[in-house]
Design a protein around this motif. Structure first.
Motif, PDB file in Angstrom:
ATOM      1  N   LEU A  18       9.343 -60.647 -25.805  1.00  0.00           N
ATOM      2  CA  LEU A  18       9.818 -59.340 -25.357  1.00  0.00           C
ATOM      3  C   LEU A  18      10.731 -59.506 -24.142  1.00  0.00           C
ATOM      4  O   LEU A  18      10.519 -60.431 -23.361  1.00  0.00           O
ATOM      5  N   PRO A  19      11.689 -58.607 -23.938  1.00  0.00           N
ATOM      6  CA  PRO A  19      11.984 -57.423 -24.741  1.00  0.00           C
ATOM      7  C   PRO A  19      12.573 -57.791 -26.099  1.00  0.00           C
ATOM      8  O   PRO A  19      13.306 -58.766 -26.210  1.00  0.00           O
ATOM      9  N   MET A  20      12.236 -56.960 -27.093  1.00  0.00           N
ATOM     10  CA  MET A  20      12.955 -57.085 -28.361  1.00  0.00           C
ATOM     11  C   MET A  20      14.273 -56.325 -28.181  1.00  0.00           C
ATOM     12  O   MET A  20      14.282 -55.233 -27.622  1.00  0.00           O
ATOM     13  N   ILE A  21      15.351 -56.937 -28.631  1.00  0.00           N
ATOM     14  CA  ILE A  21      16.673 -56.307 -28.461  1.00  0.00           C
ATOM     15  C   ILE A  21      17.225 -55.919 -29.823  1.00  0.00           C
ATOM     16  O   ILE A  21      17.129 -56.693 -30.784  1.00  0.00           O
ATOM     17  N   SER A  22      17.803 -54.724 -29.891  1.00  0.00           N
ATOM     18  CA  SER A  22      18.321 -54.226 -31.173  1.00  0.00           C
ATOM     19  C   SER A  22      19.452 -55.117 -31.697  1.00  0.00           C
ATOM     20  O   SER A  22      20.134 -55.802 -30.925  1.00  0.00           O
ATOM     21  N   SER A  23      19.632 -55.059 -33.022  1.00  0.00           N
ATOM     22  CA  SER A  23      20.576 -55.981 -33.654  1.00  0.00           C
ATOM     23  C   SER A  23      21.638 -55.269 -34.492  1.00  0.00           C
ATOM     24  O   SER A  23      22.371 -55.904 -35.223  1.00  0.00           O
ATOM     25  N   ALA A  24      21.723 -53.930 -34.382  1.00  0.00           N
ATOM     26  CA  ALA A  24      22.616 -53.193 -35.290  1.00  0.00           C
ATOM     27  C   ALA A  24      24.088 -53.254 -34.880  1.00  0.00           C
ATOM     28  O   ALA A  24      24.948 -52.882 -35.656  1.00  0.00           O
ATOM     29  N   CYS A  25      24.369 -53.727 -33.653  1.00  0.00           N
ATOM     30  CA  CYS A  25      25.756 -53.706 -33.158  1.00  0.00           C
ATOM     31  C   CYS A  25      26.362 -55.108 -33.214  1.00  0.00           C
ATOM     32  O   CYS A  25      26.000 -55.982 -32.432  1.00  0.00           O
ATOM     33  N   PRO A  26      27.311 -55.347 -34.130  1.00  0.00           N
ATOM     34  CA  PRO A  26      27.899 -56.685 -34.224  1.00  0.00           C
ATOM     35  C   PRO A  26      28.752 -57.050 -33.008  1.00  0.00           C
ATOM     36  O   PRO A  26      28.965 -58.234 -32.744  1.00  0.00           O
ATOM     37  N   GLY A  27      29.225 -56.048 -32.264  1.00  0.00           N
ATOM     38  CA  GLY A  27      29.971 -56.342 -31.026  1.00  0.00           C
ATOM     39  C   GLY A  27      29.041 -57.059 -30.060  1.00  0.00           C
ATOM     40  O   GLY A  27      29.407 -58.068 -29.429  1.00  0.00           O
ATOM     41  N   TRP A  28      27.823 -56.586 -29.940  1.00  0.00           N
ATOM     42  CA  TRP A  28      26.811 -57.199 -29.076  1.00  0.00           C
ATOM     43  C   TRP A  28      26.393 -58.566 -29.626  1.00  0.00           C
ATOM     44  O   TRP A  28      26.308 -59.554 -28.885  1.00  0.00           O
ATOM     45  N   ILE A  29      26.147 -58.650 -30.944  1.00  0.00           N
ATOM     46  CA  ILE A  29      25.700 -59.920 -31.543  1.00  0.00           C
ATOM     47  C   ILE A  29      26.771 -60.996 -31.339  1.00  0.00           C
ATOM     48  O   ILE A  29      26.468 -62.135 -30.953  1.00  0.00           O
ATOM     49  N   CYS A  30      28.020 -60.620 -31.563  1.00  0.00           N
ATOM     50  CA  CYS A  30      29.138 -61.556 -31.410  1.00  0.00           C
ATOM     51  C   CYS A  30      29.189 -62.076 -29.971  1.00  0.00           C
ATOM     52  O   CYS A  30      29.308 -63.278 -29.726  1.00  0.00           O
ATOM     53  N   SER A  59      25.035 -42.507 -17.452  1.00  0.00           N
ATOM     54  CA  SER A  59      24.483 -41.904 -18.674  1.00  0.00           C
ATOM     55  C   SER A  59      24.350 -42.928 -19.802  1.00  0.00           C
ATOM     56  O   SER A  59      23.681 -42.672 -20.807  1.00  0.00           O
ATOM     57  N   ASP A  60      24.977 -44.096 -19.662  1.00  0.00           N
ATOM     58  CA  ASP A  60      24.886 -45.125 -20.691  1.00  0.00           C
ATOM     59  C   ASP A  60      23.784 -46.145 -20.432  1.00  0.00           C
ATOM     60  O   ASP A  60      23.716 -47.167 -21.113  1.00  0.00           O
ATOM     61  N   PHE A  61      22.984 -45.903 -19.399  1.00  0.00           N
ATOM     62  CA  PHE A  61      21.840 -46.779 -19.143  1.00  0.00           C
ATOM     63  C   PHE A  61      20.648 -45.898 -18.786  1.00  0.00           C
ATOM     64  O   PHE A  61      20.571 -45.364 -17.684  1.00  0.00           O
ATOM     65  N   GLN A  62      19.757 -45.703 -19.741  1.00  0.00           N
ATOM     66  CA  GLN A  62      18.631 -44.801 -19.544  1.00  0.00           C
ATOM     67  C   GLN A  62      17.339 -45.480 -19.962  1.00  0.00           C
ATOM     68  O   GLN A  62      17.362 -46.363 -20.824  1.00  0.00           O
ATOM     69  N   GLU A  63      16.234 -45.061 -19.338  1.00  0.00           N
ATOM     70  CA  GLU A  63      14.965 -45.664 -19.744  1.00  0.00           C
ATOM     71  C   GLU A  63      13.883 -44.613 -19.953  1.00  0.00           C
ATOM     72  O   GLU A  63      13.979 -43.491 -19.440  1.00  0.00           O
ATOM     73  N   VAL A  64      12.871 -44.973 -20.700  1.00  0.00           N
ATOM     74  CA  VAL A  64      11.735 -44.092 -20.935  1.00  0.00           C
ATOM     75  C   VAL A  64      10.472 -44.951 -20.877  1.00  0.00           C
ATOM     76  O   VAL A  64      10.476 -46.097 -21.348  1.00  0.00           O
ATOM     77  N   THR A  65       9.427 -44.416 -20.231  1.00  0.00           N
ATOM     78  CA  THR A  65       8.189 -45.205 -20.119  1.00  0.00           C
ATOM     79  C   THR A  65       7.004 -44.384 -20.610  1.00  0.00           C
ATOM     80  O   THR A  65       6.994 -43.156 -20.510  1.00  0.00           O
ATOM     81  N   LEU A  66       5.997 -45.082 -21.094  1.00  0.00           N
ATOM     82  CA  LEU A  66       4.747 -44.441 -21.494  1.00  0.00           C
ATOM     83  C   LEU A  66       3.629 -44.990 -20.616  1.00  0.00           C
ATOM     84  O   LEU A  66       3.478 -46.215 -20.493  1.00  0.00           O
ATOM     85  N   VAL A 100       2.558 -48.804 -20.247  1.00  0.00           N
ATOM     86  CA  VAL A 100       2.306 -49.650 -21.422  1.00  0.00           C
ATOM     87  C   VAL A 100       3.560 -49.851 -22.272  1.00  0.00           C
ATOM     88  O   VAL A 100       3.654 -50.814 -23.029  1.00  0.00           O
ATOM     89  N   LEU A 101       4.522 -48.934 -22.146  1.00  0.00           N
ATOM     90  CA  LEU A 101       5.787 -49.110 -22.865  1.00  0.00           C
ATOM     91  C   LEU A 101       6.943 -48.802 -21.923  1.00  0.00           C
ATOM     92  O   LEU A 101       6.914 -47.797 -21.204  1.00  0.00           O
ATOM     93  N   LYS A 102       7.945 -49.664 -21.941  1.00  0.00           N
ATOM     94  CA  LYS A 102       9.139 -49.411 -21.125  1.00  0.00           C
ATOM     95  C   LYS A 102      10.358 -49.760 -21.987  1.00  0.00           C
ATOM     96  O   LYS A 102      10.581 -50.929 -22.314  1.00  0.00           O
ATOM     97  N   CYS A 106      13.568 -58.960 -16.262  1.00  0.00           N
ATOM     98  CA  CYS A 106      13.775 -57.820 -17.155  1.00  0.00           C
ATOM     99  C   CYS A 106      12.417 -57.427 -17.735  1.00  0.00           C
ATOM    100  O   CYS A 106      11.856 -58.136 -18.557  1.00  0.00           O
ATOM    101  N   ASP A 107      11.868 -56.299 -17.255  1.00  0.00           N
ATOM    102  CA  ASP A 107      10.497 -55.955 -17.660  1.00  0.00           C
ATOM    103  C   ASP A 107      10.448 -54.912 -18.781  1.00  0.00           C
ATOM    104  O   ASP A 107       9.444 -54.250 -18.976  1.00  0.00           O
ATOM    105  N   TYR A 108      11.538 -54.785 -19.517  1.00  0.00           N
ATOM    106  CA  TYR A 108      11.512 -53.844 -20.645  1.00  0.00           C
ATOM    107  C   TYR A 108      10.793 -54.460 -21.836  1.00  0.00           C
ATOM    108  O   TYR A 108      10.765 -55.687 -21.997  1.00  0.00           O
ATOM    109  N   ASP A 109      10.227 -53.571 -22.672  1.00  0.00           N
ATOM    110  CA  ASP A 109       9.634 -54.034 -23.928  1.00  0.00           C
ATOM    111  C   ASP A 109      10.663 -53.982 -25.053  1.00  0.00           C
ATOM    112  O   ASP A 109      10.610 -54.756 -25.993  1.00  0.00           O
ATOM    113  N   TYR A 110      11.579 -53.007 -24.944  1.00  0.00           N
ATOM    114  CA  TYR A 110      12.594 -52.861 -25.992  1.00  0.00           C
ATOM    115  C   TYR A 110      13.914 -52.433 -25.368  1.00  0.00           C
ATOM    116  O   TYR A 110      13.945 -51.573 -24.475  1.00  0.00           O
ATOM    117  N   LEU A 111      14.980 -53.046 -25.831  1.00  0.00           N
ATOM    118  CA  LEU A 111      16.316 -52.685 -25.350  1.00  0.00           C
ATOM    119  C   LEU A 111      17.187 -52.325 -26.540  1.00  0.00           C
ATOM    120  O   LEU A 111      17.349 -53.139 -27.459  1.00  0.00           O
TER     121      LEU A 111
END
Ligand code: SF4
Length: 406
Positions: free
Chosen positions: A107-119, A275-282, A289-291, A313-318
């Protein structure tokens, strides 16, 4: 978004996936299928003052008049990617938090849907960041896998007999489609790809204009139901929110499954830098327990990756997307009209995207349920891993480019 690191071989490949190439492959004996992204439909809808559903119906008319056999929408495959992502996250989270402290690095698990980021990650960041990236294919590649590894057999066709085109908001999707990981030999040993060609939204507008089509007054055809989740009234189900869909869905799913928290209504993301960098925690019993964070645009993603590198980087998901404001603002989308500011256009796109498409829970999507029943068995199965997951590879720079960098 990643044009800064596109090689000359990739440029040749991008030129190959052009409008001309698409047109020259119609009526050549292959079954041509087009899959539309909801962001592209929203962009064309705002441009013409139509609804995304009208755009879907009119594009169906246009593509079929050219010889295309079926026109689908990628919401169904997006739901499949979302479900596989939820499953992957739960297993990483359990491994990291609940089982074995040694495997914290998942963790964090990072999303993979954006090929710009993957590249960018493969070419610039390499092995220290790649293990964090979710192995789930993007909606584009998932629909490619569905069509070339499953639907074709139902239709009595070999994968190589289908020419599959997607319509996407960005040029990097062309690079993604041409990755070696998504090329395979079919049963007749014909080399084929999950997605044969990618058109940007702008190239579809070029097509409309080059054929002198009166798009606003074009007939609206019934939608193809084989892979698009369409109601009896012709409405389309299955698109959630904005590009925030991944973090949003995984967060709710985990909160319910692991912490018995049923979260209703919108998530309250807190703006961190912009506005392009936001977080939510539980929080549960006073403990976070979730960030989760949404991180869009290169400046934000570079900051978060720097933190990851130094172990801060203490996020669980990005949810990382290379474009500011995400895919609605992709480089292949339609440009503002004269007198319209970029900000006004994005606002109009967001409103159109959010308001006119019905929201549905991916786990309730009947198309996805039937894909599991008839093909993939269950989320995270061996078949799902084979067809809906992929791998990333650090790209070692050539000696020449390293010297150039000096
Ligand atoms: Fe393409 Fe931008 Fe969307 Fe990434 S965020 S997939 S680069 S449009």
């Amino acid at each position: 978004a990643c044009s800064g690191c596109i090689t000359s071989a990739e440029t040749v490949m991008l030129e190959k996936q052009s409008l001309d190439e698409f047109l020259s492959n119609i009526n050549k004996g292959k079954t041509v299928i087009v899959s539309l992204s909801p962001q592209s439909r929203a962009s064309i809808a705002v441009h013409y003052g139509l609804s995304p559903l009208q755009v879907f119906r009119k594009l169906t008319t246009l593509f079929k008049s050219l010889g295309v056999k079926a026109v689908f929408d990628t919401s169904c495959s997006r739901d499949l990617s979302l479900i596989e992502s939820c499953n992957e996250f739960i297993s990483r989270y359990k491994q990291s938090h609940l089982d074995d402290k040694e495997s914290k690095s998942f963790l964090p698990m990072i999303s993979s849907a954006c090929p710009g980021w993957i590249c960018y990650a493969e070419k610039t960041l390499g092995s220290y960041v790649l293990p964090y990236i979710s192995s789930v294919k993007s909606p584009q590649q998932s629909i490619g896998a569905i069509i070339k590894h499953h639907l074709c057999h139902k239709l009595g066709l070999r994968p190589g007999e289908i020419y599959h085109v997607t319509v996407m908001p960005c040029y990097d999707k062309k690079l993604e489609a041409s990755r070696d990981d998504f090329v395979f030999h079919d049963e007749s040993d014909e080399l084929t790809t999950e997605v044969d060609s990618v058109l940007t939204t702008g190239e579809v507008l070029d097509l409309i204009q080059s054929k002198a089509v009166d798009f606003i007054n074009l007939d609206e055809s019934p939608l193809d139901k084989l892979l698009s989740n369409v109601s009896e009234e012709g409405h389309l189900f299955g698109v959630r929110g904005s590009s925030g869909g991944y973090a949003d869905t995984i967060y709710r799913y985990t909160a319910k499954l692991l912490f018995n928290q049923d979260i209703k209504g919108p998530l309250h993301f807190k703006t961190i830098r912009n506005s392009d960098f936001q977080e939510v925690t539980l929080e549960v019993e006073g403990k976070t327990v979730l960030k989760f964070a949404l991180c869009y645009g290169f400046r934000n993603l570079q900051n978060v990756v720097r933190k990851l590198k130094i172990g801060k980087c203490d996020y669980d998901y990005l949810e990382i997307m290379a474009c500011p404001s995400g895919c609605l603002n992709g480089g292949g989308q339609l440009k503002p009209k004269p007198g319209q500011s970029g900000k006004d256009l994005i606002q109009a796109l967001e409103t159109t995207y959010m308001e006119t498409v019905l929201v549905a829970d991916p786990f309730e999507n009947p198309m996805v349920k039937s894909l599991y029943d008839s093909w993939l068995e269950h989320p995270g199965s061996e078949k799902a891993k084979k067809h809906i997951h992929t791998e990333y590879h650090p790209i070692v720079k050539s000696i020449t480019s390293q010297l150039n960098n000096w």
